[in-house]
Enzyme design. Structure first.
Site, short mmCIF file in Angstrom:
data_model
loop_
_atom_site.label_atom_id
_atom_site.label_comp_id
_atom_site.label_asym_id
_atom_site.label_seq_id
_atom_site.Cartn_x
_atom_site.Cartn_y
_atom_site.Cartn_z
NE ARG A 36 60.58 4.90 0.44
CZ ARG A 36 59.84 5.91 0.85
NH1 ARG A 36 59.26 6.68 -0.14
NH2 ARG A 36 59.19 5.83 1.84
CE LYS A 197 51.49 20.03 10.79
NZ LYS A 197 50.55 19.82 9.74
N GLY A 350 60.20 9.36 7.37
CA GLY A 350 61.17 9.91 6.60
C GLY A 350 62.23 10.56 6.79
N GLY A 373 54.04 6.85 6.95
CA GLY A 373 52.76 7.02 7.15
C GLY A 373 52.34 5.68 7.44
P1 ADP Z 1 59.49 11.76 10.26
O1 ADP Z 1 59.30 12.21 8.76
O2 ADP Z 1 60.60 11.03 10.93
O3 ADP Z 1 58.22 11.38 10.73
P2 ADP Z 1 58.33 14.53 10.80
O4 ADP Z 1 58.04 14.73 9.70
O5 ADP Z 1 57.41 14.46 11.86
O6 ADP Z 1 59.35 13.19 10.99
O7 ADP Z 1 59.36 15.91 11.46
C1 ADP Z 1 60.45 16.17 10.71
C2 ADP Z 1 60.72 17.54 10.67
O8 ADP Z 1 60.66 18.12 12.22
C3 ADP Z 1 61.95 17.85 10.35
O9 ADP Z 1 62.22 18.63 9.23
C4 ADP Z 1 62.50 18.73 11.48
O10 ADP Z 1 63.65 19.85 10.90
C5 ADP Z 1 61.46 19.24 12.11
N1 ADP Z 1 61.76 19.66 13.49
C6 ADP Z 1 62.13 18.91 14.65
N2 ADP Z 1 62.17 19.65 15.48
C7 ADP Z 1 61.93 21.01 15.36
C8 ADP Z 1 61.72 22.01 16.28
N3 ADP Z 1 62.16 22.23 17.44
N4 ADP Z 1 61.45 23.55 15.57
C9 ADP Z 1 61.03 23.31 14.29
N5 ADP Z 1 60.99 22.17 13.26
C10 ADP Z 1 61.50 21.14 14.03
MG MG Z 2 58.76 13.87 7.72
#
Ligand code: ADP
Ligand code: MG
Length: 396
Positions: A36, A197, A350, A373
């Site tokens: 960043r 989620k 992230g 976000g």
């Molecule tokens: P990003 O930051 O890329 O938007 P998110 O914050 O939505 O992604 O999700 C990332 C997290 O989801 C990671 O820490 C990962 O470990 C978790 N994750 C992915 N698949 C699973 C799973 N099957 N069970 C539990 N946690 C999971």
């Molecule tokens: Mg995340």
């Protein structure tokens, strides 16, 4: 992009108050990943070349509206000084007479970093007095923090309404990449969504169902969809509030051209641990006490093939718990397929960005969004306060 950039306003010799995103991970009092900070260098260097005095503001982490010694920006100033090969002065406040005195001592080309903007409770309130005090520090305002643009704070939106303002180059790059993706994606347009989620990403999934050829679902989010289809999912992390949402999205998917694709197999473990026992099963055969922690090899292969032959790919959210080696292969397969894809590749979020860095393919992507976000809100179609506060380019 319709907004003015630093190239469109008179910056020469000015005091430039610049909002950057230096919200970097700190480790033992030092900057960890400095992506960043690097992303802000083009704007900082351009302004210095134009003889500006460059006054930088950023937030870092989530201080509780008060100074937190662990979140001071001193390590950031040190890293920035190394990257620019010049001294960078850091003050311990965001505004006030001490800061004004420090600004008064600056020479053209100097760089000054103000303290973590979120130590001041007025920042998030977009407080009028803070906005006035910040505006006193600069002749112009530049916003280069796209990732904070979904917040209407003093340093992101407030000052933009008071000073002659423009976007920095990183802000411009982020907006151009997302605008191109939304306006005319190359076909076939494949979207990969995973992560924790489904409720975080409902509107994004909904929007892409109207736009893409395929939306591929992975990560913990996929279990909300599988549950909505009546599968048990064993001990997998099923987001209960997400199941109804997933059911609605499945219903919508049945009415549109876009294909909503769910995993066919999954890597399950007998505990949430690096050394857990694991096996690969079909999604309808997850044993009761086992949890799905990654997409299976059949799914990973299918997703990788779809990604590698796409005209454009947008990816947000890991396919599994990639932080643990036994559950990283699905995420790795998508990352490597993106690297191999001759089409346009955009990754955001992230953890997804951490994943492409971990697998060493970040420089093979057309755009790595630092937006998190803010990117998701932009894709949903929201007006970001930090962006709308900037003036439009003059018509030519
Ligand atoms: P990003 O930051 O890329 O938007 P998110 O914050 O939505 O992604 O999700 C990332 C997290 O989801 C990671 O820490 C990962 O470990 C978790 N994750 C992915 N698949 C699973 C799973 N099957 N069970 C539990 N946690 C999971
Ligand atoms: Mg995340």
């Amino acid at each position: 992009m319709a907004k003015k950039t630093v190239r469109d306003i008179d910056v020469a010799g000015k005091r430039a108050l610049v909002r950057v995103d230096f919200n970097v991970p700190l480790k033992d009092g030092r900057v960890g990943d400095d992506s960043r900070i690097r992303a802000a260098l083009p704007t900082i260097s351009y302004l210095r070349e134009q003889g500006c005095r460059v006054i930088l503001m950023s937030h870092l982490g989530r201080p509780k509206d008060a100074p937190d010694p662990a979140l001071m920006l001193d390590p950031v100033a040190m890293r920035l000084a190394q990257l620019l090969s010049i001294p960078v002065r850091k003050v311990s406040e965001l505004s006030g007479p001490g800061v004004e005195a420090a600004v008064a001592e600056m020479e053209p080309g100097d760089v000054l970093l103000l303290e973590n903007s979120r130590f001041d409770p007025r920042e998030k309130k977009n407080d009028a007095v803070l906005v006035r005090d910040l505006a006193r520090l600069g002749d112009i305002y530049v916003n280069d923090a796209f990732s904070a643009a979904h917040r209407a704070h003093a340093s992101t939106a407030g000052v933009a309404k008071v000073l002659p303002s423009a976007a920095g180059f990183q802000m411009e790059k982020e907006i151009n990449a997302l605008e191109a993706l939304l306006a005319q994606p190359k076909r076939p347009f494949v979207v990969v969504l995973g992560g924790a989620k489904v409720t975080d990403k409902i509107k994004v999934i909904d929007r892409f169902l109207d736009m893409a050829e395929q939306v591929l679902i992975g990560g913990a989010m996929s279990f909300a969809f599988l549950r909505a289809q009546g599968l048990s999912c064993g001990a997998s992390k099923v987001e209960e509030e997400g199941v109804g949402v997933a059911a609605d999205l499945l219903k919508k998917a049945a009415t549109v051209v876009c294909e909503l694709v769910l995993p066919s197999d999954v890597v399950v473990a007998d505990s949430f641990a690096e050394d857990a026992a694991t096996q690969v099963v079909e999604v309808d055969a997850i044993p009761d006490d086992w949890m799905g922690l990654d997409i299976g090899p059949e799914t990973a292969g299918a997703y990788a093939a779809a990604v590698a032959s796409a005209g454009e790919v947008f990816w947000n959210g890991p396919m599994g718990v990639f932080e643990m080696a036994p559950f990283a292969e699905g995420t790795r397969a998508v990352a490597e397929a993106m690297a191999a894809c001759p089409g346009v590749t955009v990754v955001g979020g992230g953890d997804s960005v951490a994943a492409v860095n971990k697998f060493g393919v970040a420089d093979k992507m057309d755009h790595v969004s630092m937006g998190g976000g803010a990117s998701l809100e932009f894709i949903e179609g929201a007006q970001l306060p930090g962006v709308i506060a900037l003036p439009d380019k003059e018509p030519v």
